[in-house]
Design a protein around this motif. Structure first.
Motif, short mmCIF file in Angstrom:
data_model
loop_
_atom_site.label_atom_id
_atom_site.label_comp_id
_atom_site.label_asym_id
_atom_site.label_seq_id
_atom_site.Cartn_x
_atom_site.Cartn_y
_atom_site.Cartn_z
N LEU A 31 -24.12 19.98 40.15
CA LEU A 31 -23.07 19.58 41.87
C LEU A 31 -22.01 20.60 42.02
O LEU A 31 -22.16 19.92 43.44
CB LEU A 31 -22.95 17.35 41.90
N ASP A 32 -21.54 20.92 41.32
CA ASP A 32 -20.00 21.41 42.06
C ASP A 32 -20.61 22.44 42.70
O ASP A 32 -19.63 23.66 43.52
CB ASP A 32 -19.26 21.96 40.39
N LEU A 33 -22.06 23.70 42.78
CA LEU A 33 -22.18 24.51 43.26
C LEU A 33 -23.04 24.39 44.41
O LEU A 33 -23.17 26.00 44.83
CB LEU A 33 -22.87 25.53 41.95
N ILE A 34 -23.04 23.33 44.64
CA ILE A 34 -24.29 22.43 45.40
C ILE A 34 -23.62 23.03 47.61
O ILE A 34 -24.33 23.73 48.11
CB ILE A 34 -24.74 21.75 46.34
N HIS A 35 -22.00 23.95 47.10
CA HIS A 35 -21.07 23.68 48.33
C HIS A 35 -20.28 24.42 48.15
O HIS A 35 -19.30 23.90 47.26
CB HIS A 35 -21.16 22.35 49.42
N GLU A 157 -30.59 10.44 45.48
CA GLU A 157 -31.38 11.96 46.06
C GLU A 157 -30.58 13.05 44.98
O GLU A 157 -31.20 13.86 44.67
CB GLU A 157 -30.88 12.17 46.88
N ILE A 158 -29.43 12.58 44.10
CA ILE A 158 -29.18 13.42 43.40
C ILE A 158 -29.79 13.32 41.89
O ILE A 158 -30.43 14.91 42.00
CB ILE A 158 -27.82 12.22 42.74
N LEU A 159 -31.38 12.99 41.36
CA LEU A 159 -31.97 13.31 40.17
C LEU A 159 -33.49 13.97 40.59
O LEU A 159 -33.74 12.90 42.24
CB LEU A 159 -32.07 11.96 39.67
N ALA A 178 -19.97 3.99 43.40
CA ALA A 178 -21.36 3.90 44.31
C ALA A 178 -22.32 4.38 43.57
O ALA A 178 -23.48 5.31 43.74
CB ALA A 178 -21.26 4.35 45.80
N THR A 179 -21.86 5.69 43.37
CA THR A 179 -22.68 7.19 42.98
C THR A 179 -23.79 6.74 41.86
O THR A 179 -24.69 7.17 41.50
CB THR A 179 -21.52 8.62 42.44
N LEU A 185 -30.07 2.48 40.77
CA LEU A 185 -31.74 2.55 41.44
C LEU A 185 -32.53 3.73 41.76
O LEU A 185 -33.96 3.69 43.03
CB LEU A 185 -30.68 2.59 42.85
N SER A 186 -32.32 5.36 41.26
CA SER A 186 -33.73 5.86 41.55
C SER A 186 -34.31 6.42 40.28
O SER A 186 -35.09 6.92 39.66
CB SER A 186 -33.00 7.47 41.64
N LEU A 187 -33.43 5.62 38.91
CA LEU A 187 -34.12 6.16 37.74
C LEU A 187 -35.76 5.48 37.22
O LEU A 187 -36.39 4.65 38.35
CB LEU A 187 -33.12 4.81 36.26
N ASP A 188 -36.36 6.15 36.59
CA ASP A 188 -37.48 6.11 36.10
C ASP A 188 -37.43 5.06 34.78
O ASP A 188 -36.13 4.67 34.64
CB ASP A 188 -38.27 7.85 35.60
#
Length: 307
Positions: A31-35, A157-159, A178-179, A185-188
């Motif tokens: 994620l360090d590369l997205i911006h 939306e991270i995963l 928070a992260t 909340l998004s886990l399988d």
């Protein structure tokens, strides 16, 4: 101007070649590369906050942080990029020598207001927020670290769908929780998360994560159902938040050299050190597939780590 996710394709998962004797898989989500400036988990925490401000009549964000805050750095950068006025309420008296973070924020156009630590401790109270509105007018308030409902929503939306299919354990560093809440909340169904608190005594963050989920789901009962999926590794703080020693610095330098992945000494360095230590202790069952989240924060790297 619209907030987009055009940089997300750069957040590829990088495979880490570790001792085959561990019999596990470790990948790092970059994620360090997205911006170049609004990167890591900060992009996700800010995304929906930025969209809300851009849709409002008064395009101003007010937020909080310390003089070395990654959050202050990212909010100031976002304000410059999206044409949003930003106000940073900074913990502590104005220093005689400004940190690189504060200098960057000022260059981006952020208005900086320094308040003493006693007053800062009251920042979440209704009276304090009311005073802020009297002083600065209309604004969208983003809490310290970007840890509000919209921030948690963004972190969901991270995963990717592939991440949910291909990994058993998701690891990330923790500051406010928070992260981790958004990821949970998004886990399988088959997945679990391990948090690596960057501060001493970080076991309290379990309750903070549940608090974020409770606020998001509006149900304490549903929020508590997530507890079995969380584990906190509290022994890799290296003395507390913003603290480190030569052992950690040496590890970061070696990791960068071996894998060409830069880490910082406040967050991601501690997480990866902890993971490597757990591998040595055979903590994970054979065949475990692990995804570690690189949450950015490289603006805070020590000069000694910049090669």
């Amino acid at each position: 101007m619209e907030v987009t996710t055009v940089h997300l394709e750069q957040a590829a998962n990088q495979k880490i070649e570790i001792d085959p004797g561990f019999r596990i898989q470790l990948d790092i989500k970059r994620l360090d590369l997205i911006h170049p400036e609004i990167n890591g988990n900060k992009w996700f925490k800010l995304k929906y906050n930025l969209e809300k401000v851009l849709a409002a009549d008064h395009k101003t964000i007010l937020t909080f942080g310390g003089p070395y805050s990654n959050h202050i750095f990212s909010v100031a950068s976002a304000g410059k990029e999206f044409g949003i006025k930003t106000i940073g309420v900074i913990r502590g008296e104005e220093p005689t020598e400004w940190s690189p973070t504060l200098l960057h924020a000022k260059e981006c156009g952020m208005r900086l207001e320094f308040i003493n630590r006693l007053a800062y401790a009251e920042k979440d109270t209704e009276d304090f927020v009311g005073w802020l509105h009297e002083e600065y007018g209309s604004f969208h308030l983003v809490p310290e670290g970007g840890s509000n409902y919209l921030g948690v929503n963004g972190c969901m939306e991270i995963l990717t769908q592939e991440d949910k299919k291909n990994y058993d354990v998701i690891c990330c560093t923790c500051g406010t929780g928070a992260t981790l809440a958004g990821i949970l909340l998004s886990l399988d169904e088959h997945q679990r998360v391990i948090g690596f608190p960057a501060l001493k005594g970080g076991d309290f963050l379990m309750d903070e994560v549940i608090k974020h989920i409770k606020y998001f789901l509006m149900s304490e009962e549903l929020a508590n159902e997530f507890r079995p999926k969380i584990e906190m590794m509290i022994d890799y703080h290296f003395g507390g938040y913003g603290k480190w020693d030569q052992t950690l610095i040496d590890f970061i330098l070696q990791f960068d050299k071996q894998y060409d992945i830069p880490l910082d000494q406040v967050y991601t360095g501690k997480m990866l050190y902890g993971l490597m230590d757990l591998f040595q202790k055979n903590y994970f069952a054979a065949g475990t597939r692990i995804l570690a989240i690189h949450s950015g924060g490289l603006q805070g790297r020590l000069p000694a780590l910049i090669t």
